[in-house]
Enzyme design. Structure first.
Site, PDB file in Angstrom:
ATOM      1  N   LYS A  87       0.842  -1.201   0.000  1.00 33.85           N
ATOM      2  CA  LYS A  87       0.000   0.000   0.000  1.00 33.85           C
ATOM      3  C   LYS A  87       0.877   1.250   0.000  1.00 33.85           C
ATOM      4  O   LYS A  87       0.633   2.203  -0.743  1.00 33.85           O
ATOM      5  CB  LYS A  87      -0.949  -0.017   1.208  1.00 33.85           C
ATOM      6  CG  LYS A  87      -2.049  -1.057   1.038  1.00 33.85           C
ATOM      7  CD  LYS A  87      -2.859  -1.330   2.294  1.00 33.85           C
ATOM      8  CE  LYS A  87      -3.825  -2.489   2.032  1.00 33.85           C
ATOM      9  NZ  LYS A  87      -4.599  -2.899   3.206  1.00 33.85           N
ATOM     10  N   GLN A 108      -4.954  -1.530   9.277  1.00 33.50           N
ATOM     11  CA  GLN A 108      -4.769  -2.860   8.678  1.00 33.50           C
ATOM     12  C   GLN A 108      -5.373  -3.941   9.575  1.00 33.50           C
ATOM     13  O   GLN A 108      -5.082  -3.997  10.768  1.00 33.50           O
ATOM     14  CB  GLN A 108      -3.264  -3.111   8.459  1.00 33.50           C
ATOM     15  CG  GLN A 108      -2.957  -4.391   7.733  1.00 33.50           C
ATOM     16  CD  GLN A 108      -3.524  -4.440   6.300  1.00 33.50           C
ATOM     17  OE1 GLN A 108      -3.406  -3.489   5.546  1.00 33.50           O
ATOM     18  NE2 GLN A 108      -4.164  -5.548   5.961  1.00 33.50           N
ATOM     19  N   ASP A 157     -10.917   2.587   3.497  1.00 36.31           N
ATOM     20  CA  ASP A 157     -11.302   1.206   3.199  1.00 36.31           C
ATOM     21  C   ASP A 157     -12.796   1.061   2.892  1.00 36.31           C
ATOM     22  O   ASP A 157     -13.227   0.021   2.406  1.00 36.31           O
ATOM     23  CB  ASP A 157     -10.968   0.300   4.404  1.00 36.31           C
ATOM     24  CG  ASP A 157      -9.594  -0.335   4.263  1.00 36.31           C
ATOM     25  OD1 ASP A 157      -9.179  -0.608   3.122  1.00 36.31           O
ATOM     26  OD2 ASP A 157      -8.945  -0.567   5.306  1.00 36.31           O
TER      27      ASP A 157
END
Ligand code: NAP
Length: 284
Positions: free
Chosen positions: A54, A98, A121
């Protein structure tokens, strides 16, 4: 039939080229780069790889990443304090935590703490609700990537029978909603589904998000189907999808490989979300 590969790496590279332009536009308009905060707690080896990818993608596109590597024993209150600070930080447009988090940290509570406007997200209830109602919202990355992968084959989604195997909040359910919003006729299968094989066999578009190595076998696939394999199952140091690739290739018209299919698109959609959040925030 020998299926054509849907190259997620190549597609994500071409989307990144467009995103580079968008990130540069933002920088020249507002005098700073789009900012994405990436929070990792503990030392899960798979998470290390995902986070690294990422951050690397941010660099490629010209998005500034703010990386936070917190120890395994981080208190929930400390993580919440960090999220609150990032919610209020004018240089940060997107925040991602995460997953999975170490035991003892309440995932739901922590994700809910991220401001919906910065929820890169797309997991926040406000964004999930927006998706369901068809309102402008941040879409979850993997399902958004799935739609791009299907469209890249030139397949018309409207009117097709789409079957999604898996109903998780982060993949299965939102993928089904996105397919529905593209006017597919959608069936969701899960662990209690009776005669899943015959339902799958009726799918023009089959999305497998089960988390079981090679769960979908050739006899479950309709001739000429588009097969999207979301699975990432590590076994003996190798990565396997949820679809038996060799068997599926005999039946499908198009198929995503594992690795190199859905995975790269997930990361690219995350960067896209951060850039869109940045522009949206300036407009509001
Ligand atoms: P998850 O939360 O474990 O959900 C799995 C789903 O599969 C559940 O809905 C479950 O049904 C269903 N299922 C399990 N066993 C089944 C069976 N025997 N028959 C039918 N359905 C069954 O997993 P997830 O987070 O959605 O992830 C799915 C897979 O995608 C994993 O391999 C994960 O690593 C991968 N993934 C990849 C990416 C990427 O970027 N490539 C991103 C996210 C996830 P119930 O609800 O009834 O339990």
């Amino acid at each position: 039939m020998s299926a054509r590969l849907i190259d997620g790496k190549a597609l994500s590279q071409s989307i990144k080229e467009t995103l580079k332009g968008e990130a540069a536009k933002f920088e020249s308009a507002y005098g700073r780069k789009v900012g994405l905060a990436v929070i990792k707690v503990g030392a899960n080896p798979a998470s290390e790889v995902y986070v690294r990818n990422k951050i690397k993608s941010c660099e490629e596109v010209g998005v500034k990443s703010f990386s936070y590597n917190l120890p395994e024993e981080t208190e929930e209150s400390a993580l919440i304090e960090l999220i609150d600070a990032l919610n209020g930080d004018g240089n940060v447009d997107g925040i991602l935590v995460q997953l999975p988090l170490p035991k003892g940290l309440n995932e739901k509570k922590i994700l809910a703490r991220i401001s919906p406007e910065k929820d890169a997200d797309g997991f926040h209830a406000v964004n999930a609700g927006g998706l369901l109602l068809g309102l402008p919202c941040t879409k979850p990355c993997t399902p958004a990537g799935i739609i791009e992968l299907i469209k890249s084959t030139g397949t018309e989604i409207a009117g097709k029978n789409a079957v999604v195997i898996g109903r998780s909040n982060i993949v299965g359910k939102p993928a089904a909603i996105l397919l529905l919003s593209e006017n597919a006729t959608v069936t969701i299968c899960h662990s209690k589904t009776v005669d899943l094989a015959s339902i799958a066999k009726n799918a023009d578009i089959l999305v497998a998000a089960v988390g079981i190595k090679e769960f979908v076998t050739g006899d479950m696939i309709k001739e000429g189907a588009v097969v999207i394999d979301v699975g990432m199952n590590r076994c003996d140091g190798k990565l396997y999808g949820d679809v038996n690739f060799a068997e599926a290739c005999e039946k499908a018209a198009y198929i995503t490989p594992v690795p190199g299919g859905v995975g790269p698109m997930t990361v690219t959609m995350l960067i896209k979300n951060a850039i869109e959040s940045a522009f949206r925030c300036k407009k509001s």
